[in-house]
Design a protein around this motif. Structure first.
Motif, PDB file in Angstrom:
ATOM      1  N   ARG A  48      10.050  25.911  11.701  1.00  0.00           N
ATOM      2  CA  ARG A  48       9.937  26.090  13.146  1.00  0.00           C
ATOM      3  C   ARG A  48      11.237  25.663  13.862  1.00  0.00           C
ATOM      4  O   ARG A  48      11.734  26.352  14.741  1.00  0.00           O
ATOM      5  N   TYR A  52      13.203  28.081  16.123  1.00  0.00           N
ATOM      6  CA  TYR A  52      12.973  27.746  17.527  1.00  0.00           C
ATOM      7  C   TYR A  52      13.141  26.252  17.739  1.00  0.00           C
ATOM      8  O   TYR A  52      12.172  25.492  17.687  1.00  0.00           O
ATOM      9  N   GLY A  93      15.719  27.089  23.394  1.00  0.00           N
ATOM     10  CA  GLY A  93      16.189  28.197  24.231  1.00  0.00           C
ATOM     11  C   GLY A  93      17.490  28.810  23.770  1.00  0.00           C
ATOM     12  O   GLY A  93      17.532  29.993  23.470  1.00  0.00           O
TER      13      GLY A  93
ATOM     14  N   ALA B  13       7.603  29.466  21.470  1.00  0.00           N
ATOM     15  CA  ALA B  13       7.554  29.709  20.026  1.00  0.00           C
ATOM     16  C   ALA B  13       6.120  29.781  19.506  1.00  0.00           C
ATOM     17  O   ALA B  13       5.812  30.586  18.648  1.00  0.00           O
ATOM     18  N   VAL B  44       6.630  34.109  20.745  1.00  0.00           N
ATOM     19  CA  VAL B  44       7.765  35.026  20.806  1.00  0.00           C
ATOM     20  C   VAL B  44       7.694  36.085  19.706  1.00  0.00           C
ATOM     21  O   VAL B  44       8.096  37.235  19.905  1.00  0.00           O
ATOM     22  N   ALA B  45       7.095  35.739  18.566  1.00  0.00           N
ATOM     23  CA  ALA B  45       7.036  36.688  17.453  1.00  0.00           C
ATOM     24  C   ALA B  45       6.181  37.912  17.776  1.00  0.00           C
ATOM     25  O   ALA B  45       6.335  38.960  17.160  1.00  0.00           O
ATOM     26  N   THR B  62      12.107  30.208  24.847  1.00  0.00           N
ATOM     27  CA  THR B  62      12.882  30.476  23.632  1.00  0.00           C
ATOM     28  C   THR B  62      13.874  31.600  23.914  1.00  0.00           C
ATOM     29  O   THR B  62      13.822  32.232  24.959  1.00  0.00           O
ATOM     30  N   GLU B  63      14.735  31.849  22.952  1.00  0.00           N
ATOM     31  CA  GLU B  63      15.518  33.075  22.987  1.00  0.00           C
ATOM     32  C   GLU B  63      14.549  34.237  22.855  1.00  0.00           C
ATOM     33  O   GLU B  63      13.509  34.115  22.220  1.00  0.00           O
ATOM     34  N   TYR B  66      14.333  40.371  21.212  1.00  0.00           N
ATOM     35  CA  TYR B  66      13.845  41.749  21.146  1.00  0.00           C
ATOM     36  C   TYR B  66      14.164  42.458  22.455  1.00  0.00           C
ATOM     37  O   TYR B  66      14.232  41.847  23.502  1.00  0.00           O
TER      38      TYR B  66
END
Lengths: 159, 97
Positions: A48, A52, A93, B13, B44-45, B62-63, B66
């Motif tokens: 994880r 993330y 992030g 996440a 996010v997945a 999160t980033e 996509y």
């Protein structure tokens, strides 16, 4: 009850490890041994954190909030760990490198209730007074007391 | 005022931890400003399952690796407090569009 997330057995303010991986092994094993986390928790943390990361830079304190999918959680918990050495972690992030020795391992099981505590905690870590007290504390009893009194108060305010 | 409420997708996440914190702060802020929106939280997945017919805005801690066609606002400041007002303002602008 919010306060049941904290436990005197889940506070360690003198963790002697060299890096995050060792920290995950150490805290993870302890949480599994004490029946709060399930087998797979440690590798869950590692995976994880790679994809993330959970480091957060607050105005007066950097912390990291390692946590995993709720299937690895037995009983909900928050494990407070302070490492003797400052460890490299990555920021949530954007993955930017940062460092901290304050870790809150979040064992979230109930998606409707426990994130509320997380919200309270994030507010507390934005508060300079709380952070100064948090950083000064060096005994497990005091830490438990700080958490219980702080979040009891917050909950009362909310009600 | 348009009748159709905007849809916000709160993303982190796991879909249950920081996205909840961000969702609470955002919804409180919108309500205080006389605005409303529908929202869901997700991890996010699962984002590749969404496109711009499903949501008007993604608010993520999160980033977001996509391309969904949905505008993304990075919500980390709502957790740490550093720069939170700007993020809330950006969200408000998207909701008022």
């Amino acid at each position: 009850m919010i306060n049941q997330m904290f436990d005197i057995d889940l506070i360690n303010l003198n963790v002697d490890v060299e890096d995050e991986q060792q920290l995950f092994d150490f805290i993870g094993s302890d949480a599994i041994e004490k029946n709060f986390a399930k087998l797979g928790y440690i590798s869950g943390l590692e995976k994880r954190e790679l994809s993330y990361p959970t480091g957060l830079q607050f105005p007066d304190i950097p912390i990291a909030l390692p946590h995993v999918d709720s299937k690895y959680i037995g009983k909900p918990f928050i494990y407070i760990a302070r490492t003797k050495k400052v460890l490299k972690v990555r920021q949530m992030g954007d993955g930017r490198e940062m460092s901290t020795n304050n870790f809150l391992f979040l064992g979230i099981k109930n998606a409707s209730k426990q994130p509320e505590l997380l919200a309270h905690m994030m507010n507390a870590f934005q508060n300079k007074e709380f952070v100064q007290t948090f950083l000064k504390i060096d005994s497990n009893e005091q830490m438990l007391n700080l958490m219980n009194t702080t979040f009891e108060k917050l909950e009362n305010v909310k009600n | 005022m348009a009748n159709n409420k905007k849809n916000i997708l709160f993303v982190c996440a796991t879909g249950i931890a920081t996205s909840t914190v961000v969702a609470e702060k955002t919804m409180d802020f919108l309500h205080e400003n006389g605005l409303d929106a529908d929202y869901v939280q997700t991890n996010v997945a699962s984002l590749p399952e969404y496109d711009k017919n499903d949501a008007d805005l993604i608010v993520a801690t999160t980033e977001v690796p996509y391309e969904t066609g949905i505008p993304v606002i990075r919500a980390l400041p709502l957790i740490t407090g550093i720069g939170a007002d700007k993020v809330l303002d950006d969200i408000k602008k998207e909701i008022e569009k």
